[in-house]
Write a protein that holds these residues in place. Structure first.
Motif, PDB file in Angstrom:
ATOM      1  N   THR A   1      60.165  73.393  35.090  1.00 54.31           N
ATOM      2  CA  THR A   1      61.374  73.965  35.681  1.00 54.31           C
ATOM      3  C   THR A   1      61.847  73.072  36.819  1.00 54.31           C
ATOM      4  N   PRO A   2      63.112  73.179  37.221  1.00 51.74           N
ATOM      5  CA  PRO A   2      63.572  72.417  38.389  1.00 51.74           C
ATOM      6  C   PRO A   2      62.757  72.779  39.625  1.00 51.74           C
ATOM      7  N   ALA A   3      62.721  71.848  40.573  1.00 48.07           N
ATOM      8  CA  ALA A   3      61.912  72.069  41.777  1.00 48.07           C
ATOM      9  C   ALA A   3      62.340  73.319  42.527  1.00 48.07           C
ATOM     10  N   ASP A   4      63.633  73.669  42.475  1.00 46.95           N
ATOM     11  CA  ASP A   4      64.114  74.856  43.186  1.00 46.95           C
ATOM     12  C   ASP A   4      64.269  76.056  42.257  1.00 46.95           C
ATOM     13  N   GLY A   5      63.767  75.938  41.022  1.00 47.45           N
ATOM     14  CA  GLY A   5      63.894  77.037  40.071  1.00 47.45           C
ATOM     15  C   GLY A   5      62.556  77.686  39.798  1.00 47.45           C
ATOM     16  N   SER A   6      62.570  78.681  38.944  1.00 51.80           N
ATOM     17  CA  SER A   6      61.339  79.377  38.574  1.00 51.80           C
ATOM     18  C   SER A   6      61.373  79.641  37.082  1.00 51.80           C
ATOM     19  N   GLY A   7      60.213  79.539  36.450  1.00 52.24           N
ATOM     20  CA  GLY A   7      60.123  79.781  35.019  1.00 52.24           C
ATOM     21  C   GLY A   7      59.285  81.004  34.732  1.00 52.24           C
ATOM     22  N   THR A   8      59.091  81.271  33.465  1.00 53.51           N
ATOM     23  CA  THR A   8      58.267  82.395  33.040  1.00 53.51           C
ATOM     24  C   THR A   8      56.797  82.033  33.197  1.00 53.51           C
ATOM     25  N   ALA A   9      56.055  82.890  33.886  1.00 50.79           N
ATOM     26  CA  ALA A   9      54.626  82.634  34.085  1.00 50.79           C
ATOM     27  C   ALA A   9      53.861  82.904  32.797  1.00 50.79           C
ATOM     28  N   HIS A  10      52.645  82.392  32.731  1.00 53.83           N
ATOM     29  CA  HIS A  10      51.788  82.594  31.569  1.00 53.83           C
ATOM     30  C   HIS A  10      51.002  83.897  31.715  1.00 53.83           C
ATOM     31  N   ARG A  11      50.680  84.505  30.589  1.00 56.13           N
ATOM     32  CA  ARG A  11      49.887  85.728  30.600  1.00 56.13           C
ATOM     33  C   ARG A  11      48.477  85.437  31.109  1.00 56.13           C
ATOM     34  N   ALA A  12      47.855  86.465  31.658  1.00 59.11           N
ATOM     35  CA  ALA A  12      46.521  86.269  32.236  1.00 59.11           C
ATOM     36  C   ALA A  12      45.469  85.970  31.185  1.00 59.11           C
ATOM     37  N   ASP A  13      45.724  86.310  29.918  1.00 58.61           N
ATOM     38  CA  ASP A  13      44.749  85.994  28.879  1.00 58.61           C
ATOM     39  C   ASP A  13      44.957  84.588  28.316  1.00 58.61           C
ATOM     40  N   SER A  14      45.913  83.836  28.860  1.00 57.62           N
ATOM     41  CA  SER A  14      46.111  82.445  28.444  1.00 57.62           C
ATOM     42  C   SER A  14      45.022  81.577  29.053  1.00 57.62           C
ATOM     43  N   ARG A  15      44.660  80.531  28.341  1.00 58.81           N
ATOM     44  CA  ARG A  15      43.674  79.579  28.853  1.00 58.81           C
ATOM     45  C   ARG A  15      44.154  78.142  28.710  1.00 58.81           C
ATOM     46  N   VAL A  16      45.367  77.956  28.189  1.00 61.74           N
ATOM     47  CA  VAL A  16      45.912  76.612  28.029  1.00 61.74           C
ATOM     48  C   VAL A  16      47.433  76.699  28.106  1.00 61.74           C
ATOM     49  N   ALA A  17      48.048  75.667  28.688  1.00 61.49           N
ATOM     50  CA  ALA A  17      49.504  75.604  28.800  1.00 61.49           C
ATOM     51  C   ALA A  17      49.974  74.254  28.275  1.00 61.49           C
ATOM     52  N   LEU A  18      50.870  74.269  27.294  1.00 59.49           N
ATOM     53  CA  LEU A  18      51.462  73.048  26.763  1.00 59.49           C
ATOM     54  C   LEU A  18      52.637  72.644  27.649  1.00 59.49           C
ATOM     55  N   VAL A  19      52.714  71.346  27.956  1.00 55.09           N
ATOM     56  CA  VAL A  19      53.812  70.826  28.776  1.00 55.09           C
ATOM     57  C   VAL A  19      54.460  69.682  28.006  1.00 55.09           C
ATOM     58  N   LYS A  20      55.753  69.832  27.685  1.00 54.05           N
ATOM     59  CA  LYS A  20      56.482  68.835  26.903  1.00 54.05           C
ATOM     60  C   LYS A  20      57.560  68.178  27.758  1.00 54.05           C
ATOM     61  N   GLY A  21      58.157  67.123  27.179  1.00 55.71           N
ATOM     62  CA  GLY A  21      59.271  66.462  27.843  1.00 55.71           C
ATOM     63  C   GLY A  21      58.874  65.628  29.039  1.00 55.71           C
ATOM     64  N   LEU A  22      57.656  65.091  29.048  1.00 51.48           N
ATOM     65  CA  LEU A  22      57.197  64.259  30.160  1.00 51.48           C
ATOM     66  C   LEU A  22      57.553  62.795  29.891  1.00 51.48           C
ATOM     67  N   VAL A  23      57.141  61.914  30.778  1.00 48.23           N
ATOM     68  CA  VAL A  23      57.536  60.507  30.699  1.00 48.23           C
ATOM     69  C   VAL A  23      56.308  59.655  30.416  1.00 48.23           C
ATOM     70  N   GLU A  24      56.403  58.828  29.391  1.00 45.08           N
ATOM     71  CA  GLU A  24      55.295  57.933  29.048  1.00 45.08           C
ATOM     72  C   GLU A  24      55.039  56.946  30.187  1.00 45.08           C
ATOM     73  N   GLY A  25      53.760  56.725  30.470  1.00 48.90           N
ATOM     74  CA  GLY A  25      53.377  55.773  31.501  1.00 48.90           C
ATOM     75  C   GLY A  25      53.202  56.374  32.875  1.00 48.90           C
ATOM     76  N   LEU A  26      53.661  57.618  33.102  1.00 53.60           N
ATOM     77  CA  LEU A  26      53.484  58.259  34.403  1.00 53.60           C
ATOM     78  C   LEU A  26      52.157  59.003  34.454  1.00 53.60           C
ATOM     79  N   SER A  27      51.623  59.127  35.663  1.00 50.18           N
ATOM     80  CA  SER A  27      50.362  59.833  35.880  1.00 50.18           C
ATOM     81  C   SER A  27      50.665  61.249  36.360  1.00 50.18           C
ATOM     82  N   TYR A  28      50.041  62.233  35.723  1.00 55.11           N
ATOM     83  CA  TYR A  28      50.313  63.639  36.027  1.00 55.11           C
ATOM     84  C   TYR A  28      49.060  64.338  36.551  1.00 55.11           C
ATOM     85  N   ARG A  29      49.297  65.357  37.395  1.00 55.92           N
ATOM     86  CA  ARG A  29      48.247  66.250  37.890  1.00 55.92           C
ATOM     87  C   ARG A  29      48.724  67.687  37.730  1.00 55.92           C
ATOM     88  N   ALA A  30      47.787  68.638  37.812  1.00 54.96           N
ATOM     89  CA  ALA A  30      48.148  70.049  37.660  1.00 54.96           C
ATOM     90  C   ALA A  30      47.302  70.912  38.581  1.00 54.96           C
TER      91      ALA A  30
END
Length: 385
Positions: free
Chosen positions: A172-201
């Motif tokens: 989501t945009p830095a000033d926006g908010s998205g839908t949170a994941h359910r508490a029974d989730s154990r993995v989150a897919l993240v798409k639309g990233l940039v090749e060659g960049l280093s990511y953290r979570a």
């Protein structure tokens, strides 16, 4: 008519991020239709009790109304989550007025019931522009409500944190908010990233008392082909076959969840100089030999030098390319050819003398007196002749 007796101490429980539920029991003999309850809360460190208004549920309202006694609980809204509260209840009726206050309840701090921080999440590359965030949730605190939702935040390099929208799997945009994941989730897919960049979570959980602390930040993951290549195998083991051959034993590394299967294995051998490839067809060393099919776990190497020390290393490949080399094996020196062995010495001819016979003194069984008597007799016989 006497006023109602004092109620027992009420109980407190979390009812929301800034709300506390107060519950009490009505003593026997109190006429509920004509009676009321006045509920008050006091923050720790203060001597002032704050009345709860029956209509708004808020504290310290002017002309706060009592609650009808047919109600035995109420939700107090707008409290400070970080403050510690106790409560008391007073019962009364129209005819005899208010009775004494109940003892104070046990204290409650809403912020202390929010979830604790989860463990640091783990990142997994899916392709050149997508990753998965794997996470676990902390245990539920005693007396706290269950976890409700989880928020996952991702950032690239030293940029801003963005939440992951559970519906679109995008940031989501830095000033926006998205839908949170359910508490029974154990993995989150993240798409639309940039090749060659280093990511953290990082992740955090929420229950009825609010959001808990963030987890530690994950290890970084750089998207691209390198992140999808196999990991390095363990160091191989060497076995001498003869003075000019050896066998390299190896095992494949584990495959990351979601990664493609391994397809080839390359085996390299060195005598201390340049590394050469073991050709899978010829079993000899070549600058660029043919690799082995995945599933092979040993490689024969022929045409080596007697008495020379060798080492080996291996690497594996998937559709994204070759992974890192394994550590080098322990050294193995091939045996040198055995020297000619001479036959046994010829036996010695001629007689073989045995051990010298010991000189043995043989004595009779007669006594000395008997021998002396016999000698004297012989002397007499000689003289008579």
């Amino acid at each position: 008519m006497a006023p109602p007796p004092a109620a027992v101490a009420p109980t407190l429980e979390a009812a929301g991020e800034d709300s506390i539920r107060v519950a009490w029991a009505v003593p026997q003999g109190v006429a509920e239709p004509q009676s009321f309850a006045a509920v008050s809360l006091r923050p720790e460190g203060s001597s002032r009790w704050l009345r709860v208004d029956a209509r708004s549920g808020k504290l310290d309202e002017p002309d706060a109304l009592p609650l009808p006694l047919k109600t035995t609980s109420c939700v107090v809204k707008g409290v400070d989550p970080k403050a510690t509260y106790v409560a008391r209840v007073r019962l009364g009726d129209h005819e005899s007025g208010w009775g004494p206050d109940s003892p104070a309840s046990k204290s409650l701090t809403l912020a202390s019931l929010a979830p604790s921080a989860p463990a640091a999440p783990l990142l997994e590359a899916v392709n050149k522009t997508s990753l998965r965030v794997h996470f676990t949730l902390p245990p539920v605190r005693p007396d706290a409500s269950a976890h409700g939702i989880v928020t996952v935040h991702v950032k690239a390099g030293n940029g801003a944190w963005h939440s992951v929208d559970a519906t679109s799997s995008t940031l989501t945009p830095a000033d926006g908010s998205g839908t949170a994941h359910r508490a029974d989730s154990r993995v989150a897919l993240v798409k639309g990233l940039v090749e060659g960049l280093s990511y953290r979570a990082k992740v955090s959980a929420k229950n009825a008392c609010g959001w808990g602390a963030y987890s530690p930040v994950s290890e970084p993951l750089t998207l691209g082909a390198a992140a999808l290549r196999p990991i390095a195998p363990a160091a191989p083991l060497l076995e001498a076959v003869d003075s000019t051959s050896l066998r390299v034993h190896f095992s494949p590394p584990p495959v990351r969840p979601g990664d493609p299967a391994l397809d080839f294995v390359a085996v390299y051998v060195s005598d201390g100089g340049a590394w050469q490839t073991v050709d899978a067809a010829a079993s000899t060393l070549k600058p660029l030999g043919r690799a082995f099919r995945a599933g092979v776990e040993s490689a024969l190497v022929k045409g080596l030098s007697e008495g020379v020390t060798y080492r080996a290393k291996v690497s594996v490949r998937n559709i994204h390319g070759w992974g890192a080399h394994s550590p080098s094996s322990e050294p193995l020196q091939l045996p040198e050819p055995a020297s000619p062995v001479s036959g046994p010495a010829s036996p010695v001819s001629g007689p073989v003398s045995g051990p010298a016979s010991p000189e043995v003194e043989i004595t009779g069984s007669k006594s000395r007196e008997e021998r002396d008597a016999e000698l004297r007799k012989r002397s007499v016989d000689v003289d008579a002749e």
